[in-house]
Design a protein around this motif. Structure first.
Motif, PDB file in Angstrom:
ATOM      1  N   SER A  88       0.839  -1.198   0.000  1.00  0.00           N
ATOM      2  CA  SER A  88       0.000   0.000   0.000  1.00  0.00           C
ATOM      3  C   SER A  88       0.877   1.252   0.000  1.00  0.00           C
ATOM      4  O   SER A  88       2.091   1.182   0.224  1.00  0.00           O
ATOM      5  N   ASP A  89       0.228   2.398  -0.246  1.00  0.00           N
ATOM      6  CA  ASP A  89       0.950   3.673  -0.181  1.00  0.00           C
ATOM      7  C   ASP A  89       1.528   3.884   1.217  1.00  0.00           C
ATOM      8  O   ASP A  89       2.605   4.470   1.374  1.00  0.00           O
ATOM      9  N   CYS A  92       4.931   2.675   1.594  1.00  0.00           N
ATOM     10  CA  CYS A  92       5.926   3.550   0.963  1.00  0.00           C
ATOM     11  C   CYS A  92       6.207   4.792   1.799  1.00  0.00           C
ATOM     12  O   CYS A  92       7.350   5.258   1.878  1.00  0.00           O
ATOM     13  N   TRP A  93       5.148   5.326   2.438  1.00  0.00           N
ATOM     14  CA  TRP A  93       5.306   6.562   3.209  1.00  0.00           C
ATOM     15  C   TRP A  93       6.343   6.420   4.311  1.00  0.00           C
ATOM     16  O   TRP A  93       7.029   7.389   4.640  1.00  0.00           O
ATOM     17  N   CYS A  98      10.896   7.359   0.195  1.00  0.00           N
ATOM     18  CA  CYS A  98       9.867   8.386   0.072  1.00  0.00           C
ATOM     19  C   CYS A  98      10.465   9.759   0.361  1.00  0.00           C
ATOM     20  O   CYS A  98      10.328  10.682  -0.443  1.00  0.00           O
ATOM     21  N   CYS A 104       6.840   7.451  -3.075  1.00  0.00           N
ATOM     22  CA  CYS A 104       5.859   7.448  -1.991  1.00  0.00           C
ATOM     23  C   CYS A 104       4.538   6.780  -2.353  1.00  0.00           C
ATOM     24  O   CYS A 104       3.610   6.760  -1.538  1.00  0.00           O
ATOM     25  N   SER A 105       4.411   6.228  -3.558  1.00  0.00           N
ATOM     26  CA  SER A 105       3.168   5.584  -3.992  1.00  0.00           C
ATOM     27  C   SER A 105       3.438   4.144  -4.413  1.00  0.00           C
ATOM     28  O   SER A 105       4.446   3.861  -5.082  1.00  0.00           O
ATOM     29  N   CYS A 111       7.545   0.784  -4.731  1.00  0.00           N
ATOM     30  CA  CYS A 111       7.271   2.192  -4.470  1.00  0.00           C
ATOM     31  C   CYS A 111       7.824   3.040  -5.608  1.00  0.00           C
ATOM     32  O   CYS A 111       8.988   2.879  -6.001  1.00  0.00           O
ATOM     33  N   ASP A 118       4.386  13.666  -4.423  1.00  0.00           N
ATOM     34  CA  ASP A 118       5.391  12.676  -4.015  1.00  0.00           C
ATOM     35  C   ASP A 118       6.787  13.275  -4.098  1.00  0.00           C
ATOM     36  O   ASP A 118       7.624  13.095  -3.212  1.00  0.00           O
TER      37      ASP A 118
END
Length: 222
Positions: A88-89, A92-93, A98, A104-105, A111, A118
């Motif tokens: 999931s995002d 990545c966060w 990131c 970040c996505s 990612c 981003d």
């Protein structure tokens, strides 16, 4: 002779009495309602427990992945079929990529950079001017990307070219802090140098130390 009217309620009363006589459940027993539990206990998370008692912690299936370097560095924080993957995002966060390069996505198990947001929140943008998105990467597509970055004021790299910020003109060198301090105000072969005495004359080096003569790309004493 008709039975007394009150006798019709006897079956119903017997049911209520039987419910009231049911044995209350002890601490730790499964339940659905508070009234199923013994005195002093409540039905919490479908278990009879003392009020305020901590419920049994639920183990996060992703916990083993979140402790690994792949999660911190690349966002592989979700457990799937015995492997740690980018799920999931949110994965990545929390990764280093990131904040560092704008990845970040989540996309296809990795990612990447998908939006300008981003990129803009990453050091790739603030330091190097790579604030625009292209093919999942953060790049410098416009000179406005470069002019807001540290690379412009620190090194004179204020023009976007082929996804990076470079020195392309005298105007770029005028943004360079060493134009004011050392007279490096002219663009030659991708660098900022002191090309003329006029470059040196307006510099702090000339005003403070008398180094006002342009020689070999630097300002020296006359």
């Amino acid at each position: 002779m008709q039975p007394h009217q009150s006798t019709r309620y006897i079956p119903f009363l017997l049911v209520l009495l039987s419910l009231g006589c049911q044995e209350k459940k002890s601490d730790g027993a499964d339940c659905y309602r508070d009234d199923e539990c013994s005195s002093g206990l409540r039905c919490i998370a479908q278990q009879c427990q003392s009020p305020g008692a901590e419920s049994v912690p639920v183990l996060d299936p992703n916990a083993p992945c979140m402790e690994k370097k792949k999660c911190k560095k690349r966002g592989a924080c979700t457990a799937l079929d015995g492997k740690c993957v980018v799920g999931s995002d949110e994965d990545c966060w929390q990764s280093e990529r990131c904040g560092r390069v704008g990845f970040c996505s989540a996309q296809n198990g990795r990612c990447v950079a998908k939006t300008r947001k981003d990129c803009s929140q990453s050091s790739a943008c603030t330091k190097n001017g790579r604030c625009s998105v292209q093919d999942g990467q953060c790049v410098a597509l416009e000179s406005s990307d470069c002019k807001q970055a540290e690379r412009c004021t620190k090194f004179g790299k204020c023009t976007a070219q082929k996804g990076q910020c470079i020195i392309a003109s005298d105007a770029d060198c005028l943004n360079f802090h060493k134009c004011d301090s050392d007279g490096l105000c002219s663009h030659v072969d991708g660098a900022c140098i002191a090309k003329t005495d006029a470059d040196c004359a307006k510099s702090q080096r000339c005003i403070k130390t008398g180094q006002c003569k342009a020689v070999g790309g630097s300002c020296l004493l006359q």
